[in-house]
Scaffold this motif. Structure first.
Motif, PDB file in Angstrom:
ATOM      1  N   GLY A 136       0.832  -1.200   0.000  1.00 32.97           N
ATOM      2  CA  GLY A 136       0.000   0.000   0.000  1.00 32.97           C
ATOM      3  C   GLY A 136       0.859   1.240   0.000  1.00 32.97           C
ATOM      4  O   GLY A 136       2.092   1.159  -0.056  1.00 32.97           O
ATOM      5  N   LEU A 137       0.201   2.394   0.027  1.00 34.96           N
ATOM      6  CA  LEU A 137       0.945   3.649   0.082  1.00 34.96           C
ATOM      7  C   LEU A 137       1.819   3.634   1.332  1.00 34.96           C
ATOM      8  O   LEU A 137       1.344   3.323   2.416  1.00 34.96           O
ATOM      9  CB  LEU A 137      -0.015   4.835   0.110  1.00 34.96           C
ATOM     10  N   ALA A 138       3.090   3.959   1.151  1.00 31.95           N
ATOM     11  CA  ALA A 138       4.044   3.803   2.252  1.00 31.95           C
ATOM     12  C   ALA A 138       4.887   5.055   2.453  1.00 31.95           C
ATOM     13  O   ALA A 138       5.112   5.828   1.518  1.00 31.95           O
ATOM     14  CB  ALA A 138       4.950   2.605   1.981  1.00 31.95           C
ATOM     15  N   THR A 139       5.342   5.219   3.678  1.00 33.04           N
ATOM     16  CA  THR A 139       6.242   6.309   4.044  1.00 33.04           C
ATOM     17  C   THR A 139       7.289   5.773   5.010  1.00 33.04           C
ATOM     18  O   THR A 139       7.125   4.709   5.604  1.00 33.04           O
ATOM     19  CB  THR A 139       5.489   7.462   4.743  1.00 33.04           C
ATOM     20  N   CYS A 140       8.344   6.533   5.153  1.00 28.38           N
ATOM     21  CA  CYS A 140       9.337   6.221   6.179  1.00 28.38           C
ATOM     22  C   CYS A 140       9.889   7.537   6.711  1.00 28.38           C
ATOM     23  O   CYS A 140       9.727   8.583   6.090  1.00 28.38           O
ATOM     24  CB  CYS A 140      10.469   5.340   5.631  1.00 28.38           C
ATOM     25  N   GLY A 141      10.518   7.466   7.856  1.00 29.60           N
ATOM     26  CA  GLY A 141      11.094   8.655   8.449  1.00 29.60           C
ATOM     27  C   GLY A 141      12.079   8.275   9.528  1.00 29.60           C
ATOM     28  O   GLY A 141      12.187   7.109   9.912  1.00 29.60           O
ATOM     29  N   GLY A 142      12.819   9.262   9.978  1.00 27.65           N
ATOM     30  CA  GLY A 142      13.793   8.998  11.021  1.00 27.65           C
ATOM     31  C   GLY A 142      14.238  10.279  11.703  1.00 27.65           C
ATOM     32  O   GLY A 142      13.994  11.383  11.215  1.00 27.65           O
ATOM     33  N   ILE A 143      14.873  10.108  12.844  1.00 27.58           N
ATOM     34  CA  ILE A 143      15.392  11.230  13.623  1.00 27.58           C
ATOM     35  C   ILE A 143      16.773  10.865  14.154  1.00 27.58           C
ATOM     36  O   ILE A 143      17.030   9.724  14.519  1.00 27.58           O
ATOM     37  CB  ILE A 143      14.422  11.607  14.773  1.00 27.58           C
ATOM     38  N   PHE A 144      17.667  11.849  14.159  1.00 32.11           N
ATOM     39  CA  PHE A 144      19.031  11.688  14.653  1.00 32.11           C
ATOM     40  C   PHE A 144      19.150  12.463  15.960  1.00 32.11           C
ATOM     41  O   PHE A 144      18.820  13.645  16.006  1.00 32.11           O
ATOM     42  CB  PHE A 144      20.034  12.299  13.667  1.00 32.11           C
ATOM     43  N   ARG A 145      19.636  11.791  17.021  1.00 33.00           N
ATOM     44  CA  ARG A 145      19.813  12.446  18.315  1.00 33.00           C
ATOM     45  C   ARG A 145      21.184  12.098  18.885  1.00 33.00           C
ATOM     46  O   ARG A 145      21.668  10.982  18.736  1.00 33.00           O
ATOM     47  CB  ARG A 145      18.735  12.026  19.303  1.00 33.00           C
ATOM     48  N   GLY A 146      21.788  13.094  19.545  1.00 33.64           N
ATOM     49  CA  GLY A 146      23.108  12.927  20.140  1.00 33.64           C
ATOM     50  C   GLY A 146      23.056  12.314  21.528  1.00 33.64           C
ATOM     51  O   GLY A 146      21.989  11.969  22.047  1.00 33.64           O
ATOM     52  N   SER A 147      24.218  12.213  22.146  1.00 30.91           N
ATOM     53  CA  SER A 147      24.351  11.523  23.434  1.00 30.91           C
ATOM     54  C   SER A 147      23.651  12.240  24.590  1.00 30.91           C
ATOM     55  O   SER A 147      23.445  11.643  25.640  1.00 30.91           O
ATOM     56  CB  SER A 147      25.826  11.297  23.765  1.00 30.91           C
ATOM     57  N   MET A 148      23.282  13.499  24.402  1.00 28.32           N
ATOM     58  CA  MET A 148      22.519  14.230  25.420  1.00 28.32           C
ATOM     59  C   MET A 148      21.056  14.376  25.001  1.00 28.32           C
ATOM     60  O   MET A 148      20.302  15.130  25.594  1.00 28.32           O
ATOM     61  CB  MET A 148      23.141  15.615  25.658  1.00 28.32           C
ATOM     62  N   GLY A 149      20.669  13.660  23.942  1.00 27.44           N
ATOM     63  CA  GLY A 149      19.305  13.729  23.449  1.00 27.44           C
ATOM     64  C   GLY A 149      19.061  14.890  22.504  1.00 27.44           C
ATOM     65  O   GLY A 149      17.937  15.111  22.067  1.00 27.44           O
ATOM     66  N   GLU A 150      20.117  15.641  22.167  1.00 26.07           N
ATOM     67  CA  GLU A 150      19.962  16.808  21.311  1.00 26.07           C
ATOM     68  C   GLU A 150      19.618  16.401  19.868  1.00 26.07           C
ATOM     69  O   GLU A 150      20.091  15.391  19.379  1.00 26.07           O
ATOM     70  CB  GLU A 150      21.206  17.706  21.340  1.00 26.07           C
TER      71      GLU A 150
END
Length: 99
Positions: A48-62
């Motif tokens: 079906g219609l699909a998406t993806c995503g992501g997030i990058f975070r550092g060691s302090m959660g930044e």
């Protein structure tokens, strides 16, 4: 009481089944000097219609970076692979080596 006419119009199943047992999940910080990438995907149908995503975070959660992409018609598993591939390509563009 809610009006379910809109939900029924779009053919959304409101009977999700029995929840077996909730599982508590929590995010943990990466080690100092590292960046954690969390990815996810969604597909409406199989395929079906699909998406993806992501997030990058550092060691302090930044926050470092985030991305999302529309993938056209795919299975959820293929969308998951695309999310990982896009994340690694983005990490390379940003010059991140400890991911």
């Amino acid at each position: 009481m809610m009006d379910f006419s809109v939900i029924k119009f779009f053919g959304i199943n409101t009977h999700t089944g029995k929840v077996l047992r909730p599982l508590l999940v929590r995010w943990e910080f990466p080690s100092p000097g590292w960046v954690k990438i969390n990815t996810d995907r969604a597909a409406r149908g199989y395929p079906g219609l699909a998406t993806c995503g992501g997030i990058f975070r550092g060691s302090m959660g930044e926050f470092f970076e985030a991305f999302s992409a529309f993938l056209d018609v795919r299975t959820a598993l293929v969308a998951e692979f695309y999310g990982v591939i896009y994340a690694l390509e983005e990490a390379q563009k940003l010059g991140l080596t400890n991911v």
